[in-house]
Design a protein around this motif. Structure first.
Motif, PDB file in Angstrom:
ATOM      1  N   GLY A  21     -15.196 -12.437  33.608  1.00 22.16           N
ATOM      2  CA  GLY A  21     -14.860 -13.811  33.243  1.00 22.16           C
ATOM      3  C   GLY A  21     -15.992 -14.513  32.507  1.00 22.16           C
ATOM      4  O   GLY A  21     -15.764 -15.230  31.525  1.00 22.16           O
ATOM      5  N   ARG A  24     -16.055 -13.633  28.994  1.00 20.65           N
ATOM      6  CA  ARG A  24     -14.826 -14.048  28.318  1.00 20.65           C
ATOM      7  C   ARG A  24     -13.795 -12.931  28.145  1.00 20.65           C
ATOM      8  O   ARG A  24     -12.995 -12.942  27.230  1.00 20.65           O
ATOM      9  N   HIS A  26     -11.057 -12.299  29.960  1.00 21.33           N
ATOM     10  CA  HIS A  26     -10.220 -12.870  31.019  1.00 21.33           C
ATOM     11  C   HIS A  26      -9.122 -11.919  31.492  1.00 21.33           C
ATOM     12  O   HIS A  26      -8.788 -11.911  32.682  1.00 21.33           O
ATOM     13  N   ALA A  51      -7.428 -19.658  37.906  1.00 20.53           N
ATOM     14  CA  ALA A  51      -7.052 -19.024  36.643  1.00 20.53           C
ATOM     15  C   ALA A  51      -5.616 -19.390  36.261  1.00 20.53           C
ATOM     16  O   ALA A  51      -5.309 -19.571  35.080  1.00 20.53           O
ATOM     17  N   PHE A  56      -4.457 -18.577  32.585  1.00 22.41           N
ATOM     18  CA  PHE A  56      -4.831 -17.171  32.412  1.00 22.41           C
ATOM     19  C   PHE A  56      -3.986 -16.215  33.243  1.00 22.41           C
ATOM     20  O   PHE A  56      -4.033 -15.009  33.039  1.00 22.41           O
TER      21      PHE A  56
END
Length: 90
Positions: A21, A24, A26, A51, A56
């Protein structure tokens, strides 16, 4: 860390998710969180909820992780453990 995660250690999966995370990645972070959550890791559930709020994680993936986490926790319950908890709480 990766060896521990591959070996099934939920905290290692959670830590790898945090690492991914921060970098980046994700999608990879979410995958690690889902695996850790289905192994019963509470911190992963909290992170997945965050998230989800950030867009996400889908609602379906969050629900599946919650069901998996509950199943993992239920597997560890037994009358002997309940009796031991009561004995040590006194």
């Amino acid at each position: 860390l990766e060896e521990a995660a591959i070996g099934g250690h939920p905290d290692a999966r959670y830590n790898l998710a945090c690492y991914e995370g921060r970098n980046r990645r994700h999608d990879r972070a979410v995958k690690y969180l889902i695996i850790a959550a289905t192994q019963g890791d509470d911190d992963s559930i909290k992170a997945l909820m965050d998230a989800y709020k950030g867009g996400f994680v889908s609602k379906e993936n969050l629900a599946a992780a919650l069901r998996g986490q509950k199943a993992a926790v239920d597997e560890t319950k037994s009358p002997q453990r309940d009796a031991a908890e009561k004995a040590f709480a006194s």
